[in-house]
Motif scaffolding. Structure first.
Motif, PDB file in Angstrom:
ATOM      1  N   GLU A   3      28.214  35.474  39.603  1.00 28.45           N
ATOM      2  CA  GLU A   3      29.234  36.376  39.291  1.00 28.45           C
ATOM      3  C   GLU A   3      28.849  36.800  37.829  1.00 28.45           C
ATOM      4  O   GLU A   3      28.518  35.986  36.920  1.00 28.45           O
ATOM      5  CB  GLU A   3      30.448  35.556  39.247  1.00 28.45           C
ATOM      6  N   ILE A   4      29.209  38.297  37.620  1.00 22.03           N
ATOM      7  CA  ILE A   4      28.793  38.867  36.371  1.00 22.03           C
ATOM      8  C   ILE A   4      30.048  38.431  35.527  1.00 22.03           C
ATOM      9  O   ILE A   4      31.212  38.759  35.918  1.00 22.03           O
ATOM     10  CB  ILE A   4      28.614  40.143  36.570  1.00 22.03           C
ATOM     11  N   ASP A   5      29.589  37.892  34.365  1.00 24.40           N
ATOM     12  CA  ASP A   5      30.732  37.558  33.394  1.00 24.40           C
ATOM     13  C   ASP A   5      30.960  38.921  32.465  1.00 24.40           C
ATOM     14  O   ASP A   5      30.367  39.747  32.494  1.00 24.40           O
ATOM     15  CB  ASP A   5      30.398  36.147  32.510  1.00 24.40           C
ATOM     16  N   ILE A   6      31.860  38.539  31.636  1.00 26.46           N
ATOM     17  CA  ILE A   6      32.372  39.689  30.672  1.00 26.46           C
ATOM     18  C   ILE A   6      31.239  40.192  29.613  1.00 26.46           C
ATOM     19  O   ILE A   6      31.083  41.391  29.465  1.00 26.46           O
ATOM     20  CB  ILE A   6      33.510  39.400  29.818  1.00 26.46           C
TER      21      ILE A   6
END
Length: 134
Positions: A3-6
């Protein structure tokens, strides 16, 4: 699955923005180069076919980096002029060189080339001269 974080989203958004601006700039520069090449070609006339005269012309920019040299050549027959009992056929040749002075010089040289040709056609049999101011 990752999952791509901020932070990764911010980095990817920045990269996408930089990439888009780079592509826009490349397209802009490519268009300008195309226009400059068209201007240079427009300034270099096709030599006329004249009986018993072989003409040739070659344009090469002084520097490979120069896209347009603000140079021109022109060769054209002038209207025949009566000179006493004979008719004289005259061929005019003009050459101009203002290499390295940019787009403005290119535009001015195009205008100058056109004006010289028109002056020769409008005033057959007259020599070029300089107007002296009192």
């Amino acid at each position: 699955m990752h999952e791509i974080d901020i932070i990764e989203q911010a980095v990817l958004a920045s990269l996408a923005g930089y990439t888009a601006r780079t592509v826009e700039r490349a397209l802009f520069v490519d268009h300008r180069i195309h226009v400059v090449h068209q201007m240079q070609q427009a300034m270099l006339t096709t030599l006329p076919h004249i009986h018993d005269l072989e003409g040739a012309a070659l344009y090469r920019s002084a520097a490979e980096a120069e896209l347009v040299g603000s140079n021109w050549y022109d060769l054209y027959p002038l209207p025949t002029a009566a000179d006493g009992d004979r008719t004289t056929a005259t061929l005019a040749a003009t050459v101009g060189d203002v290499t390295g002075h940019g787009m403005r010089a290119t535009v001015l040289m195009g205008q100058t080339c056109s004006m010289l040709r028109q002056a020769g056609l409008d005033h057959p049999g007259q020599r070029p001269r300089t107007r002296h101011r009192p």
